[in-house]
Design an enzyme around this catalytic site. Structure first.
Site, short mmCIF file in Angstrom:
data_model
loop_
_atom_site.label_atom_id
_atom_site.label_comp_id
_atom_site.label_asym_id
_atom_site.label_seq_id
_atom_site.Cartn_x
_atom_site.Cartn_y
_atom_site.Cartn_z
N LYS A 47 1.04 -1.11 -0.19
CA LYS A 47 -0.04 0.04 0.06
C LYS A 47 1.18 1.28 0.23
O LYS A 47 2.16 1.21 0.35
CB LYS A 47 -0.70 0.03 1.48
CG LYS A 47 -0.02 0.07 2.44
CD LYS A 47 -1.47 0.03 3.96
CE LYS A 47 -0.28 0.58 4.78
NZ LYS A 47 -1.67 0.32 6.04
N TYR A 271 12.82 31.96 1.43
CA TYR A 271 11.52 32.81 1.32
C TYR A 271 11.85 33.20 2.79
O TYR A 271 12.50 32.59 3.49
CB TYR A 271 10.70 31.47 1.03
CG TYR A 271 10.55 31.24 -0.46
CD1 TYR A 271 9.72 31.76 -0.96
CD2 TYR A 271 10.56 29.97 -0.84
CE1 TYR A 271 9.85 32.04 -2.13
CE2 TYR A 271 10.33 30.11 -2.02
CZ TYR A 271 10.00 30.95 -3.11
OH TYR A 271 9.27 30.58 -4.48
#
Length: 378
Positions: A47, A271
């Protein structure tokens, strides 16, 4: 409009997740060493894009190396494997009661999970209509409080099972909720509840070929709880907690340096001007970032995945010092400067011989790496 075909030389600049097949096979053999029974069943859980290793790629690799039983969590994962030509035994761990969904799973020969009267009824009705026996595993809720029949309601569970003439209940399973905890008391309690449920059902004439409760961490931590099957997922990638698991990490992220620059004291990086250069440095820019999964921590993965507001990534050893972050790159410990951007990472390469277009490799936890990144098995 015609599009220009990408040449292989250009593709060399694309980011990749490199899977070391020698280490992967080593981990598989380590898992097998822990098994005491000759006919023990390893259910390979693939999964979540096989915990980042690539659902089709890992399934094919394991199949070629003797694994014959696989498990997924979603319908999409199950259909992906079938469409890839993988015909091994395949179980879906999530129980469904939507008729169209159940029919799709049955038509693709997927082993179902049954956890309620309604899910059993729907599966049996569809199987009867198609005049075919289907296979399913019963899930027992022993404390995770998600899917599963209540471990105390064995009379009800047995009645439901006996009414399903077209379902072969091959297995029964439960799931540890806290197998990573140092205190084993809760896992012991869950195991006790599971065994009691099995005993009660067997006394009512219901037998199961496969019994499983262990996930990867439980498998290594609780050898006395192995029963005759286990669901193994994260252990293949080398990330499974347990005493002396001896597993090896199997993945490295591959990118290239796109630019090298000299910066002076007082310059900002990233940033929010998140880093102020303290002295002259040489930096390298890597064309990857949190969009690719560089920057995700385990907490982000579990609780903030959709936000993509990542904390900065480091390998599993968490090499933090004075809030600085380092990446183990090509055997060197290099400092990340500023916040990791969506598609950019800045590292301090002062004093190194690195140059533009150099290949860069560093350790990552594959679960965090975006599915858009190509997995390369070598």
């Amino acid at each position: 409009m015609q599009f220009i075909k990408i040449k292989s030389k250009v593709c060399e600049y694309m980011n990749e997740l490199i899977i070391n097949t020698d280490n992967l096979l080593y981990n598989l053999n380590k898992i097998r060493e822990k098994v005491s029974e000759d006919n023990y069943t390893i259910i390979a859980v693939v999964k979540g894009n096989a915990y980042g290793l690539g659902i089709v790629e890992l399934t094919n690799f394991l199949s070629k190396n003797g694994i014959t039983f696989f498990a997924v969590a979603s319908v999409q994962e199950a259909i992906t494997l079938r469409q890839a030509g993988i015909n091994e035994k395949l179980m879906i761990l999530t129980p469904f009661s939507d008729k169209d969904t159940v029919k799709l799973l049955i038509d693709n020969n997927i082993i179902l999970t049954i956890d309620s009267q309604y899910s059993a009824q729907i599966a049996n009705e569809i199987a009867k209509k198609e005049n075919k026996e289907i296979t399913a595993h019963i899930k027992i809720d022993t404390g995770l409080s998600r899917y599963g029949f209540n471990y105390l309601e064995n009379d009800k569970t047995s009645q439901i099972i006996k009414k399903c003439d077209f379902i072969n209940f091959e297995g029964i399973f439960s799931h540890f909720s806290n197998s990573l905890a140092s205190d084993s008391s809760w896992s012991n309690k869950q195991f006790e509840r599971f065994n009691e449920a099995i005993k009660n059902l067997e006394e009512k004439g219901i037998e199961f070929k496969l019994k499983h409760i262990c996930n990867s961490s439980g498998f290594f931590k609780y050898p006395n709880m192995h029963l005759n099957a286990a669901r193994i997922g994260s252990a293949f990638s080398g990330y499974a907690s347990g005493p002396q698991s001896g597993l090896k990490k199997v993945s490295k992220f591959h990118t290239k340096i796109t630019r090298i620059k000299e910066l002076n004291k007082g310059d900002f990086i990233g940033y929010g001007n998140s880093y102020i250069v303290k002295k002259q440095v040489k930096i390298a820019i890597l064309p990857t970032g949190y969009f690719d999964g560089i920057g995700i921590t385990l907490e982000d993965q579990r609780f903030k995945f959709l936000s993509k507001l990542k904390k900065v990534f480091l390998d599993i050893k968490s090499l933090f010092k004075d809030n600085a972050i380092f990446l183990n790159i090509n055997g060197q410990k290099l400092k990340v400067l500023g916040q990791i951007g969506m598609h950019d990472v800045v590292i301090d390469i002062t004093g190194t011989n690195l140059k533009e277009n150099d290949d860069i490799y560093f350790d990552v936890r594959p679960t965090f790496i975006d599915t858009s990144i190509k997995r390369i098995y070598e």
